[in-house]
Scaffold this motif. Structure first.
Motif, PDB file in Angstrom:
ATOM      1  N   LEU A  99      80.719 -47.588 -54.721  1.00 30.13           N
ATOM      2  CA  LEU A  99      80.062 -48.864 -54.454  1.00 30.13           C
ATOM      3  C   LEU A  99      80.533 -49.928 -55.436  1.00 30.13           C
ATOM      4  CD1 LEU A  99      77.891 -50.586 -53.041  1.00 30.13           C
ATOM      5  CD2 LEU A  99      76.270 -49.733 -54.729  1.00 30.13           C
ATOM      6  N   ASP A 100      80.965 -51.039 -54.911  1.00 25.92           N
ATOM      7  CA  ASP A 100      81.285 -52.216 -55.708  1.00 25.92           C
ATOM      8  C   ASP A 100      80.129 -53.193 -55.504  1.00 25.92           C
ATOM      9  OD1 ASP A 100      82.175 -54.762 -56.577  1.00 25.92           O
ATOM     10  OD2 ASP A 100      84.262 -54.195 -56.239  1.00 25.92           O
ATOM     11  N   ALA A 101      79.353 -53.393 -56.535  1.00 27.21           N
ATOM     12  CA  ALA A 101      78.151 -54.228 -56.423  1.00 27.21           C
ATOM     13  C   ALA A 101      78.484 -55.660 -56.005  1.00 27.21           C
ATOM     14  CB  ALA A 101      77.376 -54.215 -57.732  1.00 27.21           C
ATOM     15  N   SER A 102      79.619 -56.180 -56.449  1.00 29.05           N
ATOM     16  CA  SER A 102      79.972 -57.548 -56.053  1.00 29.05           C
ATOM     17  C   SER A 102      80.283 -57.611 -54.557  1.00 29.05           C
ATOM     18  CB  SER A 102      81.144 -58.079 -56.883  1.00 29.05           C
ATOM     19  OG  SER A 102      82.296 -57.299 -56.687  1.00 29.05           O
ATOM     20  N   ASP A 103      80.861 -56.553 -53.986  1.00 29.92           N
ATOM     21  CA  ASP A 103      81.092 -56.509 -52.541  1.00 29.92           C
ATOM     22  C   ASP A 103      79.763 -56.465 -51.783  1.00 29.92           C
ATOM     23  OD1 ASP A 103      83.851 -56.551 -52.834  1.00 29.92           O
ATOM     24  OD2 ASP A 103      84.091 -54.386 -52.551  1.00 29.92           O
ATOM     25  N   LEU A 104      78.837 -55.660 -52.276  1.00 30.72           N
ATOM     26  CA  LEU A 104      77.521 -55.581 -51.650  1.00 30.72           C
ATOM     27  C   LEU A 104      76.835 -56.945 -51.688  1.00 30.72           C
ATOM     28  CD1 LEU A 104      75.230 -53.913 -50.364  1.00 30.72           C
ATOM     29  CD2 LEU A 104      74.494 -53.327 -52.694  1.00 30.72           C
ATOM     30  N   SER A 105      76.893 -57.594 -52.840  1.00 27.95           N
ATOM     31  CA  SER A 105      76.307 -58.923 -52.986  1.00 27.95           C
ATOM     32  C   SER A 105      76.938 -59.916 -52.012  1.00 27.95           C
ATOM     33  CB  SER A 105      76.493 -59.401 -54.430  1.00 27.95           C
ATOM     34  OG  SER A 105      76.082 -60.729 -54.562  1.00 27.95           O
ATOM     35  N   GLN A 106      78.265 -59.867 -51.894  1.00 32.03           N
ATOM     36  CA  GLN A 106      78.952 -60.788 -50.996  1.00 32.03           C
ATOM     37  C   GLN A 106      78.556 -60.558 -49.542  1.00 32.03           C
ATOM     38  OE1 GLN A 106      80.917 -63.461 -52.024  1.00 32.03           O
ATOM     39  NE2 GLN A 106      80.478 -64.005 -49.901  1.00 32.03           N
ATOM     40  N   THR A 107      78.355 -59.309 -49.171  1.00 31.03           N
ATOM     41  CA  THR A 107      77.921 -59.017 -47.807  1.00 31.03           C
ATOM     42  C   THR A 107      76.544 -59.614 -47.549  1.00 31.03           C
ATOM     43  OG1 THR A 107      79.272 -57.030 -47.712  1.00 31.03           O
ATOM     44  CG2 THR A 107      77.476 -57.174 -46.135  1.00 31.03           C
ATOM     45  N   TYR A 108      75.653 -59.516 -48.529  1.00 28.27           N
ATOM     46  CA  TYR A 108      74.332 -60.148 -48.371  1.00 28.27           C
ATOM     47  C   TYR A 108      74.471 -61.671 -48.225  1.00 28.27           C
ATOM     48  CZ  TYR A 108      71.343 -56.074 -49.151  1.00 28.27           C
ATOM     49  OH  TYR A 108      70.667 -54.875 -49.016  1.00 28.27           O
ATOM     50  N   ILE A 109      75.347 -62.281 -49.002  1.00 25.87           N
ATOM     51  CA  ILE A 109      75.569 -63.730 -48.897  1.00 25.87           C
ATOM     52  C   ILE A 109      76.077 -64.082 -47.505  1.00 25.87           C
ATOM     53  CG2 ILE A 109      77.061 -65.628 -49.692  1.00 25.87           C
ATOM     54  CD1 ILE A 109      74.881 -65.071 -51.681  1.00 25.87           C
ATOM     55  N   ASN A 110      77.080 -63.316 -47.035  1.00 25.47           N
ATOM     56  CA  ASN A 110      77.648 -63.583 -45.714  1.00 25.47           C
ATOM     57  C   ASN A 110      76.609 -63.413 -44.607  1.00 25.47           C
ATOM     58  OD1 ASN A 110      80.095 -63.987 -46.999  1.00 25.47           O
ATOM     59  ND2 ASN A 110      80.895 -61.971 -46.486  1.00 25.47           N
ATOM     60  N   LEU A 111      75.829 -62.353 -44.709  1.00 25.42           N
ATOM     61  CA  LEU A 111      74.793 -62.106 -43.707  1.00 25.42           C
ATOM     62  C   LEU A 111      73.720 -63.192 -43.763  1.00 25.42           C
ATOM     63  CD1 LEU A 111      74.081 -60.189 -41.445  1.00 25.42           C
ATOM     64  CD2 LEU A 111      72.951 -58.709 -43.114  1.00 25.42           C
ATOM     65  N   GLY A 112      73.400 -63.641 -44.967  1.00 26.05           N
ATOM     66  CA  GLY A 112      72.446 -64.746 -45.114  1.00 26.05           C
ATOM     67  C   GLY A 112      72.934 -66.009 -44.431  1.00 26.05           C
ATOM     68  N   ALA A 113      74.224 -66.283 -44.541  1.00 28.20           N
ATOM     69  CA  ALA A 113      74.794 -67.462 -43.878  1.00 28.20           C
ATOM     70  C   ALA A 113      74.674 -67.341 -42.356  1.00 28.20           C
ATOM     71  CB  ALA A 113      76.247 -67.645 -44.286  1.00 28.20           C
TER      72      ALA A 113
END
Length: 168
Positions: free
Chosen positions: A125-139
Motif C-alpha cells: 500500500l502506498d498511502a499517497s496513492d490511496l489519498s489521491q484516489t480519495y481526492i479523485n473520487l471526491g471530485a
C-alpha cells in the motif's frame, strides 16, 4: 538494455514537455519489450500505461484509453485483480474519463481502484496513492452533486496525508 534506454529517453522527453518524442521512444521500447514475450510482460504493461499518460496529455484520448486497457489487461493477467499496479491503471482510467466529463465511468474506475487499495497490505500500500484516489473520487462525487460524499472523501484524504507527513 535498449528497451530501458528508450524508456529513459521517453521519460526525459516527457519531463521536458516534448510529448511527441516521448511517445516515439516509448513505442520503440514497447516494441522491444513485447518481442521478448512474458520475460518482459511487466515492463511492456508499464510502458503501455506510460504511453497512455502521454497520449492523454496530447489529448489523443482514444489512444490513451486503448493503452490503459491493454496495460490493465496485462497487469491483471500477471498479478490478478487485487494488485497495486491494477489499481493504478483503474485510477488513471478514472482520471481520463473524468477529464472527458464521463463521470459515471470515472466513478466506476476510481471505486475499483479504491477497493483494491483498501485491501493491500502495508508493504504493497502506498498511502499517497490511496489519498489521491480519495481526492479523485471526491471530485467525481462533487461533479455529480453528492457534496456529502465528496466531503467525506476529501476528509479521508486529508487524514491519510496528515499521517504520511507525521501530523497524526
Amino acid at each position: 538494455l535498449l528497451s530501458g534506454i528508450y524508456s529513459l529517453l521517453a521519460y526525459l522527453y516527457d519531463r521536458w514537455g516534448k510529448m511527441d518524442q516521448a511517445a516515439e521512444f516509448y513505442e520503440k521500447a514497447l516494441k522491444i519489450s513485447e518481442s521478448r514475450g512474458t520475460q518482459d510482460a511487466d515492463k511492456a504493461a508499464t510502458i503501455k500505461n506510460n504511453l497512455a499518460m502521454i497520449f492523454k496529455g496530447l489529448k489523443q484520448n482514444e489512444k490513451a484509453e486503448k493503452y490503459y486497457h491493454e496495460a490493465l489487461d496485462a497487469f491483471r493477467t500477471l498479478y490478478g485483480e487485487n494488485h497495486a499496479k491494477v489499481a493504478s491503471v483503474y485510477n488513471n482510467l478514472g482520471v481520463l474519463y473524468y477529464a472527458n466529463l464521463d463521470v459515471d465511468r470515472a466513478q466506476s474506475m476510481h471505486e475499483k481502484a479504491l477497493s483494491i487499495r483498501q485491501q493491500l497490505n502495508g508493504g504493497e500500500l502506498d498511502a499517497s496513492d490511496l489519498s489521491q484516489t480519495y481526492i479523485n473520487l471526491g471530485a467525481v462525487y462533487k461533479a455529480q452533486g453528492d457534496f456529502q460524499r465528496a466531503e467525506e472523501c476529501v476528509d479521508l484524504a486529508k487524514k491519510i496525508r496528515a499521517g504520511i507527513n507525521g501530523y497524526l
